[in-house]
Design a protein around this motif. Structure first.
Motif, PDB file in Angstrom:
ATOM      1  N   GLU A  88       0.739  -1.141  -0.131  1.00  0.00           N
ATOM      2  CA  GLU A  88       0.110   0.135   0.027  1.00  0.00           C
ATOM      3  C   GLU A  88       0.793   1.394  -0.149  1.00  0.00           C
ATOM      4  O   GLU A  88       0.676   2.277  -0.648  1.00  0.00           O
ATOM      5  CB  GLU A  88      -0.909  -0.060   1.097  1.00  0.00           C
ATOM      6  CG  GLU A  88      -2.071  -1.157   1.172  1.00  0.00           C
ATOM      7  CD  GLU A  88      -1.493  -2.363   1.417  1.00  0.00           C
ATOM      8  OE1 GLU A  88      -0.560  -2.639   2.194  1.00  0.00           O
ATOM      9  OE2 GLU A  88      -2.128  -3.259   1.013  1.00  0.00           O
ATOM     10  N   LEU A 101       2.408   1.663  -3.392  1.00  0.00           N
ATOM     11  CA  LEU A 101       1.358   1.987  -4.459  1.00  0.00           C
ATOM     12  C   LEU A 101       0.890   3.469  -4.476  1.00  0.00           C
ATOM     13  O   LEU A 101       0.743   4.202  -5.365  1.00  0.00           O
ATOM     14  CB  LEU A 101       0.066   1.207  -4.276  1.00  0.00           C
ATOM     15  CG  LEU A 101      -1.209   1.548  -5.163  1.00  0.00           C
ATOM     16  CD1 LEU A 101      -0.655   1.509  -6.573  1.00  0.00           C
ATOM     17  CD2 LEU A 101      -2.344   0.424  -4.812  1.00  0.00           C
ATOM     18  N   LYS A 102       0.918   3.781  -3.007  1.00  0.00           N
ATOM     19  CA  LYS A 102       0.756   5.508  -2.945  1.00  0.00           C
ATOM     20  C   LYS A 102       1.607   6.204  -3.423  1.00  0.00           C
ATOM     21  O   LYS A 102       1.604   7.340  -3.933  1.00  0.00           O
ATOM     22  CB  LYS A 102       0.717   5.728  -1.252  1.00  0.00           C
ATOM     23  CG  LYS A 102       0.419   7.154  -0.993  1.00  0.00           C
ATOM     24  CD  LYS A 102      -0.027   7.115   0.535  1.00  0.00           C
ATOM     25  CE  LYS A 102      -0.102   8.634   1.218  1.00  0.00           C
ATOM     26  NZ  LYS A 102      -0.342   8.822   2.736  1.00  0.00           N
ATOM     27  N   LEU A 122       1.226   6.192  -7.210  1.00  0.00           N
ATOM     28  CA  LEU A 122       0.034   6.913  -7.702  1.00  0.00           C
ATOM     29  C   LEU A 122       0.448   8.565  -7.599  1.00  0.00           C
ATOM     30  O   LEU A 122      -0.377   9.157  -8.220  1.00  0.00           O
ATOM     31  CB  LEU A 122      -1.234   6.552  -6.823  1.00  0.00           C
ATOM     32  CG  LEU A 122      -1.792   5.137  -7.297  1.00  0.00           C
ATOM     33  CD1 LEU A 122      -2.815   4.569  -6.255  1.00  0.00           C
ATOM     34  CD2 LEU A 122      -2.306   5.256  -8.372  1.00  0.00           C
ATOM     35  N   ASP A 137       1.812   9.144 -10.816  1.00  0.00           N
ATOM     36  CA  ASP A 137       1.059   8.574 -12.147  1.00  0.00           C
ATOM     37  C   ASP A 137      -0.308   8.176 -11.575  1.00  0.00           C
ATOM     38  O   ASP A 137      -0.567   6.988 -11.188  1.00  0.00           O
ATOM     39  CB  ASP A 137       1.836   7.448 -12.708  1.00  0.00           C
ATOM     40  CG  ASP A 137       1.008   6.895 -13.972  1.00  0.00           C
ATOM     41  OD1 ASP A 137      -0.050   7.373 -14.316  1.00  0.00           O
ATOM     42  OD2 ASP A 137       1.230   5.970 -14.484  1.00  0.00           O
ATOM     43  N   SER A 138      -1.342   8.933 -11.582  1.00  0.00           N
ATOM     44  CA  SER A 138      -2.599   8.713 -11.012  1.00  0.00           C
ATOM     45  C   SER A 138      -3.279   7.651 -12.030  1.00  0.00           C
ATOM     46  O   SER A 138      -4.450   7.123 -11.480  1.00  0.00           O
ATOM     47  CB  SER A 138      -3.283   9.856 -11.038  1.00  0.00           C
ATOM     48  OG  SER A 138      -3.631  10.728 -12.015  1.00  0.00           O
ATOM     49  N   ASN A 139      -2.830   7.476 -13.118  1.00  0.00           N
ATOM     50  CA  ASN A 139      -3.487   6.562 -14.016  1.00  0.00           C
ATOM     51  C   ASN A 139      -3.010   5.024 -13.606  1.00  0.00           C
ATOM     52  O   ASN A 139      -3.347   3.986 -14.394  1.00  0.00           O
ATOM     53  CB  ASN A 139      -2.986   6.826 -15.465  1.00  0.00           C
ATOM     54  CG  ASN A 139      -3.822   8.358 -15.891  1.00  0.00           C
ATOM     55  OD1 ASN A 139      -4.760   8.840 -15.232  1.00  0.00           O
ATOM     56  ND2 ASN A 139      -3.192   9.009 -16.828  1.00  0.00           N
ATOM     57  N   PHE A 140      -2.116   5.037 -12.842  1.00  0.00           N
ATOM     58  CA  PHE A 140      -1.335   3.523 -12.737  1.00  0.00           C
ATOM     59  C   PHE A 140      -2.531   2.324 -12.183  1.00  0.00           C
ATOM     60  O   PHE A 140      -3.115   2.939 -11.302  1.00  0.00           O
ATOM     61  CB  PHE A 140      -0.180   3.724 -11.845  1.00  0.00           C
ATOM     62  CG  PHE A 140       0.443   2.311 -11.506  1.00  0.00           C
ATOM     63  CD1 PHE A 140       1.299   1.769 -12.298  1.00  0.00           C
ATOM     64  CD2 PHE A 140      -0.069   1.507 -10.277  1.00  0.00           C
ATOM     65  CE1 PHE A 140       2.166   0.714 -12.010  1.00  0.00           C
ATOM     66  CE2 PHE A 140       0.691   0.507 -10.135  1.00  0.00           C
ATOM     67  CZ  PHE A 140       1.589   0.096 -10.697  1.00  0.00           C
ATOM     68  N   SER A 141      -2.564   1.371 -12.876  1.00  0.00           N
ATOM     69  CA  SER A 141      -3.436   0.237 -12.208  1.00  0.00           C
ATOM     70  C   SER A 141      -2.703  -0.826 -11.759  1.00  0.00           C
ATOM     71  O   SER A 141      -1.796  -1.480 -12.448  1.00  0.00           O
ATOM     72  CB  SER A 141      -4.380  -0.139 -13.221  1.00  0.00           C
ATOM     73  OG  SER A 141      -5.105  -1.319 -12.855  1.00  0.00           O
ATOM     74  N   LYS A 142      -2.793  -1.134 -10.455  1.00  0.00           N
ATOM     75  CA  LYS A 142      -1.887  -2.347  -9.987  1.00  0.00           C
ATOM     76  C   LYS A 142      -2.396  -3.606 -10.734  1.00  0.00           C
ATOM     77  O   LYS A 142      -1.618  -4.507 -11.051  1.00  0.00           O
ATOM     78  CB  LYS A 142      -2.177  -2.235  -8.400  1.00  0.00           C
ATOM     79  CG  LYS A 142      -1.327  -3.483  -7.687  1.00  0.00           C
ATOM     80  CD  LYS A 142      -1.412  -3.458  -6.345  1.00  0.00           C
ATOM     81  CE  LYS A 142      -3.015  -4.137  -5.784  1.00  0.00           C
ATOM     82  NZ  LYS A 142      -2.861  -4.463  -4.261  1.00  0.00           N
ATOM     83  N   LYS A 194       3.177   8.992 -17.987  1.00  0.00           N
ATOM     84  CA  LYS A 194       1.946   8.910 -17.326  1.00  0.00           C
ATOM     85  C   LYS A 194       1.510   7.347 -18.163  1.00  0.00           C
ATOM     86  O   LYS A 194       1.589   7.266 -19.285  1.00  0.00           O
ATOM     87  CB  LYS A 194       1.044   9.501 -17.444  1.00  0.00           C
ATOM     88  CG  LYS A 194       1.411  11.132 -16.533  1.00  0.00           C
ATOM     89  CD  LYS A 194       1.607  11.056 -15.332  1.00  0.00           C
ATOM     90  CE  LYS A 194       1.733  12.517 -14.741  1.00  0.00           C
ATOM     91  NZ  LYS A 194       2.780  12.192 -13.738  1.00  0.00           N
ATOM     92  N   THR A 195       0.830   6.722 -17.229  1.00  0.00           N
ATOM     93  CA  THR A 195      -0.016   5.344 -17.850  1.00  0.00           C
ATOM     94  C   THR A 195      -1.027   5.882 -18.835  1.00  0.00           C
ATOM     95  O   THR A 195      -1.819   6.811 -18.354  1.00  0.00           O
ATOM     96  CB  THR A 195      -0.420   4.221 -16.723  1.00  0.00           C
ATOM     97  OG1 THR A 195       0.619   4.244 -15.811  1.00  0.00           O
ATOM     98  CG2 THR A 195      -1.091   3.239 -17.482  1.00  0.00           C
TER      99      THR A 195
END
Length: 175
Positions: free
Chosen positions: A29, A32-33, A36, A39-44, A150-151
């Motif tokens: 977590e 991931l924080k 993000l 890159d707020s578009n990142f998807s785990k 960015k993703t």
């Protein structure tokens, strides 16, 4: 390899073994924080699918003894190490018959110079015929891309694009 002082600092439970969680102490977590935040578009979920896909390409290229399959994914250093590994596998006659990814975890994220670096732990069961039976292997994978990228879509859709800038890739066997 770690010197004695560094090893003692990392071996938190003093059992003489350094676990991945001791070397990379952040929780998933927390990592991931950090990701993000840049890159707020990142998807785990998408990234885990990409890691598993890439791992299958690595094993497939080993099995087919075709290291050119990896060229677009690897740094020059890693690619040259794999070429050497493939030559050893060819000489041994080994064949990978099956594998299963046990798990993938985000372990660290950092910005180094102009690169975003994401560290991932992967655990898998691999059966290598002519060498030994099923065994679990753990790997630390390092992913890098240009800082600020960015993703834009799922990583599996980007397979034909540069992970650094997003340009369409049209690579030959020399990369």
């Amino acid at each position: 390899l770690l010197d004695q002082n560094t090893s003692e600092l990392i071996d938190k439970d003093n059992d003489g073994k350094i676990l991945i969680s001791e070397y990379y102490p952040l929780t998933e977590e927390e990592v991931l924080k950090k990701v993000l935040a840049v890159d707020s578009n990142f998807s785990k979920t998408d990234f885990y699918a990409w890691v598993k896909h890439l791992y299958s390409i690595i094993l497939d290229s080993l099995d087919k003894k075709n290291y050119n399959m990896l060229r677009r994914f690897e740094s020059d250093y890693l690619y040259n190490r794999h070429v050497s590994l493939f030559e050893d596998i060819k000489a041994s006659g080994a064949k990978i018959s099956n594998y299963a990814v046990k798990g993938v975890l985000l372990k660290d994220f950092k910005i180094e110079g102009d690169k975003d670096i994401l560290i991932v732990a992967l655990s898998a069961s691999i059966n290598k015929e002519n060498i030994y039976d099923d065994s679990y292997q753990s790997y630390i994978l390092t992913f890098a891309r240009k800082h600020g990228v960015k993703t834009m879509c799922t990583l599996l859709e980007k397979e034909a694009n540069c992970p650094n800038c997003g340009a369409v890739l049209d690579l030959n066997s020399d990369g």
